[in-house]
Scaffold this motif. Structure first.
Motif, short mmCIF file in Angstrom:
data_model
loop_
_atom_site.label_atom_id
_atom_site.label_comp_id
_atom_site.label_asym_id
_atom_site.label_seq_id
_atom_site.Cartn_x
_atom_site.Cartn_y
_atom_site.Cartn_z
N SER A 17 6.96 150.00 -12.71
CA SER A 17 6.36 150.60 -11.51
C SER A 17 6.28 149.59 -10.37
CB SER A 17 4.97 151.15 -11.83
OG SER A 17 5.05 152.21 -12.74
N LEU A 18 5.92 148.36 -10.69
CA LEU A 18 5.85 147.33 -9.66
C LEU A 18 7.23 147.03 -9.08
CD1 LEU A 18 3.23 144.82 -11.09
CD2 LEU A 18 2.99 146.29 -9.08
N LEU A 19 8.26 147.04 -9.92
CA LEU A 19 9.62 146.84 -9.42
C LEU A 19 10.03 147.97 -8.48
CD1 LEU A 19 11.51 145.48 -12.53
CD2 LEU A 19 11.02 144.26 -10.41
N ASN A 20 9.46 149.14 -8.68
CA ASN A 20 9.73 150.28 -7.79
C ASN A 20 8.70 150.37 -6.66
OD1 ASN A 20 12.00 151.15 -9.21
ND2 ASN A 20 10.73 152.20 -10.70
N LEU A 21 7.87 149.32 -6.52
CA LEU A 21 6.84 149.20 -5.48
C LEU A 21 5.78 150.30 -5.57
CD1 LEU A 21 9.12 148.19 -2.48
CD2 LEU A 21 7.89 146.70 -4.05
N ASP A 22 5.54 150.80 -6.76
CA ASP A 22 4.50 151.81 -6.99
C ASP A 22 3.28 151.13 -7.62
OD1 ASP A 22 2.98 154.05 -7.43
OD2 ASP A 22 4.53 155.13 -8.56
N VAL A 23 2.48 150.49 -6.78
CA VAL A 23 1.34 149.69 -7.24
C VAL A 23 0.28 150.57 -7.88
CG1 VAL A 23 -0.47 148.08 -6.51
CG2 VAL A 23 1.80 147.95 -5.49
N VAL A 24 0.05 151.75 -7.33
CA VAL A 24 -0.98 152.65 -7.87
C VAL A 24 -0.64 153.06 -9.29
CG1 VAL A 24 -2.14 154.87 -7.57
CG2 VAL A 24 -1.64 153.46 -5.58
N ALA B 106 1.35 151.46 -11.35
CA ALA B 106 1.27 150.26 -12.17
C ALA B 106 -0.17 149.99 -12.58
CB ALA B 106 1.83 149.06 -11.41
N PHE B 107 -1.10 150.19 -11.66
CA PHE B 107 -2.52 150.01 -11.96
C PHE B 107 -2.98 151.00 -13.02
CE2 PHE B 107 -7.07 150.47 -11.21
CZ PHE B 107 -7.48 149.15 -11.15
N ARG B 108 -2.48 152.23 -12.97
CA ARG B 108 -2.86 153.25 -13.95
C ARG B 108 -2.32 152.93 -15.34
NH1 ARG B 108 -6.37 155.31 -14.75
NH2 ARG B 108 -5.72 157.34 -15.44
N TYR B 109 -1.16 152.29 -15.39
CA TYR B 109 -0.61 151.94 -16.70
C TYR B 109 -1.39 150.80 -17.35
CZ TYR B 109 3.56 154.86 -16.23
OH TYR B 109 4.43 155.91 -16.11
N ASN B 110 -1.74 149.76 -16.58
CA ASN B 110 -2.51 148.66 -17.14
C ASN B 110 -3.22 147.90 -16.03
OD1 ASN B 110 -3.36 146.17 -18.36
ND2 ASN B 110 -2.07 146.73 -20.09
N ALA B 111 -4.49 148.23 -15.84
CA ALA B 111 -5.29 147.60 -14.78
C ALA B 111 -5.64 146.15 -15.10
CB ALA B 111 -6.56 148.41 -14.56
N LEU B 112 -5.61 145.80 -16.37
CA LEU B 112 -5.99 144.44 -16.77
C LEU B 112 -5.11 143.39 -16.13
CD1 LEU B 112 -7.78 142.65 -18.60
CD2 LEU B 112 -6.04 142.93 -20.37
N VAL B 113 -3.85 143.68 -15.96
CA VAL B 113 -2.92 142.73 -15.36
C VAL B 113 -3.39 142.31 -13.98
CG1 VAL B 113 -0.54 142.43 -14.56
CG2 VAL B 113 -0.99 143.63 -16.68
N PHE B 114 -3.91 143.26 -13.22
CA PHE B 114 -4.36 142.99 -11.86
C PHE B 114 -5.61 142.11 -11.84
CE2 PHE B 114 -1.68 146.66 -11.56
CZ PHE B 114 -0.96 146.43 -10.40
N LEU B 115 -6.37 142.13 -12.93
CA LEU B 115 -7.53 141.24 -13.05
C LEU B 115 -7.11 139.85 -13.53
CD1 LEU B 115 -10.17 143.52 -14.79
CD2 LEU B 115 -10.31 142.58 -12.50
N LEU B 116 -6.19 139.82 -14.47
CA LEU B 116 -5.83 138.55 -15.09
C LEU B 116 -4.95 137.65 -14.21
CD1 LEU B 116 -5.21 139.45 -18.83
CD2 LEU B 116 -7.24 138.48 -17.77
#
Length: 135
Positions: free
Chosen positions: A65-72, A74-84
């Motif tokens: 999702s991030l490679l396709n620039l779909d940040v929202v 990507a966040f729904r798939y795994n929010a932990l990455v955005f914290l870590l």
């Protein structure tokens, strides 16, 4: 400030840069070429054995999702990455600056967050943390 050329780097740094570039290229090929062609994804053994989501479930889909620039999404798939990611950056800087207390504290915090996220995403009250696709 000048840009350091590749040839001016010492051999160890050049080798490290080359390995990093190869790793990034391999990951990109896996995500953008291999997966769309074969649809052979890496299964989560933990999820298959227990039916529970581990803290890493959804990371491959989040990367796609991030490679396709779909940040929202990507966040729904795994929010932990955005914290870590920012916490790991702080950990890495503290480790480089030899701030042992801060680096150890960051490592403990990341471990606690990972465990808590793994538990919470399997509770009905926090089911929004499970990897889901937006409609």
């Amino acid at each position: 400030m000048s840009i350091i050329s590749y040839k001016k780097l010492n051999p160890k740094k050049r080798a490290l840069l080359l390995r990093g570039a190869l790793l990034a290229a391999t990951g990109l090929l896996y995500l953008k070429v291999w997966l769309p062609l074969t649809h052979i994804y890496i299964p989560c053994i933990f999820h298959e054995l227990t039916g529970w989501y581990c803290p890493g479930c959804g990371i491959t889909r989040a990367a796609l999702s991030l490679l396709n620039l779909d940040v929202v999404q990507a966040f729904r798939y795994n929010a932990l990455v955005f914290l870590l990611i920012p916490l790991y950056a702080i950990y890495w800087i503290a480790k480089k600056k030899q701030a042992k207390t801060l680096s150890n504290g960051m490592m403990v915090l990341m471990l606690i967050l990972t465990l808590a996220f793994g538990l919470m995403r399997n509770m009905p009250m926090f089911d929004f943390l499970a990897p889901t696709e937006l409609l």
